[in-house]
Scaffold this motif. Structure first.
Motif, PDB file in Angstrom:
ATOM      1  N   SER A  11       1.038  -1.302   0.030  1.00 38.41           N
ATOM      2  CA  SER A  11      -0.123  -0.030   0.009  1.00 38.41           C
ATOM      3  C   SER A  11       0.906   1.209   0.132  1.00 38.41           C
ATOM      4  N   ILE A  13       0.998   5.000   1.382  1.00 43.06           N
ATOM      5  CA  ILE A  13       0.501   6.184   2.393  1.00 43.06           C
ATOM      6  C   ILE A  13       0.798   7.411   1.727  1.00 43.06           C
ATOM      7  N   TYR A  41      -3.560   4.592   1.175  1.00 42.11           N
ATOM      8  CA  TYR A  41      -4.200   5.163   2.175  1.00 42.11           C
ATOM      9  C   TYR A  41      -3.885   6.826   2.241  1.00 42.11           C
ATOM     10  N   SER A  66      -8.570   2.797  -2.328  1.00 39.98           N
ATOM     11  CA  SER A  66      -8.341   3.769  -1.582  1.00 39.98           C
ATOM     12  C   SER A  66      -8.990   3.462  -0.132  1.00 39.98           C
ATOM     13  N   VAL A  67      -8.296   3.975   0.916  1.00 38.19           N
ATOM     14  CA  VAL A  67      -8.591   3.786   2.157  1.00 38.19           C
ATOM     15  C   VAL A  67      -8.670   5.286   2.682  1.00 38.19           C
ATOM     16  N   CYS A  79      -8.197   6.888  12.735  1.00 40.43           N
ATOM     17  CA  CYS A  79      -7.255   6.269  11.751  1.00 40.43           C
ATOM     18  C   CYS A  79      -6.772   4.935  12.440  1.00 40.43           C
ATOM     19  N   SER A  83      -2.586   2.834   9.119  1.00 43.78           N
ATOM     20  CA  SER A  83      -2.488   4.117   8.354  1.00 43.78           C
ATOM     21  C   SER A  83      -2.435   5.286   9.309  1.00 43.78           C
TER      22      SER A  83
END
Length: 396
Positions: A11, A13, A41, A66-67, A79, A83
């Motif tokens: 992922s 960030i 993220y 997407s987060v 959060c 993340s």
């Protein structure tokens, strides 16, 4: 932008304001990760809308998820551990971050703040009134066209465009759950059609049995007889859909860059024989020079751990009970390596350490030197494989 690696799942960030140049940085990260980047993220208070729209279109092109932050019972953002922002003020997804989020093909999280796009005041103030009007109108048209392209429904577009920049609107829970949680509709239905194992009747029955198990904590023997085969079908569906996601991302990468992704490209193979240099160092020496995380102490053994990156393998270091906090073993790992990757590791080690003592074995190679023993193995793990190099001090 920083990478988050969990085994072979990667992922990105994105934390802080979205700024000019972030799109090119984003493309570089995607390219470096050779199709293995799965989602992003978003932890951002907003920023450059034009840059955000470029990133959002790239998210859709690369078929990335997407987060954004979750929302607690008081309606405030929170959060997740993975993340957690380095700056708590970035635990939000606002303005330009919303424009990135809607570009994703699969979305998670509930906290989204919107307002209409605007220019930075220092830029806007330099324009004449007529120039300002033309630029403002063009930005609003571009924003509406982008939201339409990304499937943002008209009523949400009106909320975005009707909210002044100094009055951010937190989208209500129902709106976010209806439109920005889960996969975009066509992908959800396509994957379901490709992978379906359960009939609609079986799906409903399985949901009833799961709810009963959660409420009562048990099922009858007759219910278990129903549940087990349906649960196996659900597992097959899940595995099939996961494989399709990976295939789609790989194909999307090739469409965008015009070249198929490869785990050999960009990888620093010198990191594998470099493991031997850790032997004999103290944990304190290692930690003062590189970023390692302390692992759990098990049966008198301690360890340090570093996740893999786009260009290097995951690394683990260990001691022994009779030589505490001195590195006596070092290991490197790569999940699901290609044949070309395995060959590059093997030839790199051979170039540094000479030929392995058992070169006829196709899944295990051993190098013996004066100071250490290096063992490279390819092992089956679940549905995939893991390539592991372990280097041990010769005296241990």
């Amino acid at each position: 932008m920083r990478l988050l690696v969990r085994d072979d799942y990667r992922s990105l960030i994105i934390e802080g304001p979205i700024e000019s140049g972030d799109y090119e940085h984003f493309l570089k990260v995607v390219k470096d990760n050779q199709g293995k980047l799965a989602d992003v993220y978003l932890l951002s208070p907003g920023g450059d809308f034009v840059e955000a729209m470029k990133i959002g279109r790239a998210m859709r092109a690369f078929e990335l998820g997407s987060v954004v932050p979750g929302r607690n019972s008081a309606g405030q953002p929170f959060c997740y551990d993975d993340s957690m922002p380095r700056n708590p003020a970035n635990c939000t997804a606002a303005s330009a971050a919303f424009f990135i989020h809607v570009g994703a093909v699969e979305r998670a999280g509930l906290y989204l703040v919107v307002h209409r796009p605007y220019f930075a005041p220092e830029q806007f103030a330099k324009l004449t009134e007529s120039q300002a009007q033309a630029a403002f109108d063009a930005l609003q048209r571009d924003a509406r066209a982008y939201m339409t392209e990304m499937g943002v429904p008209p009523q949400v577009q009106e909320e975005v465009m009707g909210t002044p920049p100094d009055k951010g609107l937190v989208l209500d829970d129902k709106t976010v759950r209806n439109y920005y949680v889960g996969e975009i509709p066509y992908q959800q239905e396509w994957r379901h059609a490709k992978c379906a194992q359960l009939s609609p009747v079986e799906t409903q029955r399985l949901e009833v049995l799961v709810a009963r198990m959660l409420a009562a904590g048990r099922l009858t023997s007759e219910e278990w007889a129903e549940y087990n085969p349906m649960h196996e079908k659900r597992d097959l569906e899940t595995k099939c859909q996961g494989a399709l996601r990976v295939q789609s991302r790989m194909a999307a990468y090739e469409r965008f860059f015009g070249i198929a992704p490869s785990d050999v490209t960009n990888h620093n193979f010198s990191k594998w024989p470099d493991l031997s240099r850790y032997l004999g160092l103290t944990f304190e020496d290692v930690s003062s020079e590189e970023r390692f995380t302390a692992g759990d102490s098990i049966r008198g053994f301690s360890s340090l751990w570093r996740e893999g990156t786009a260009t290097s393998p995951a690394v683990g270091l260990g001691d022994t009970p009779n030589r505490k906090r001195y590195v006596t073993t070092a290991s490197a790992y790569q999940t699901d390596p290609s044949d070309a990757f395995i060959e590059r590791v093997r030839t790199t080690l051979t170039a540094e350490w000479g030929g392995p003592s058992n070169s006829s074995d196709t899944n295990k190679w051993v190098w013996r030197t004066k100071n250490f023993i290096g063992t490279l193995t390819l092992e089956k793990r679940g549905s995939g494989h893991i390539l592991q190099l372990q280097v041990e001090a010769a005296s241990e």
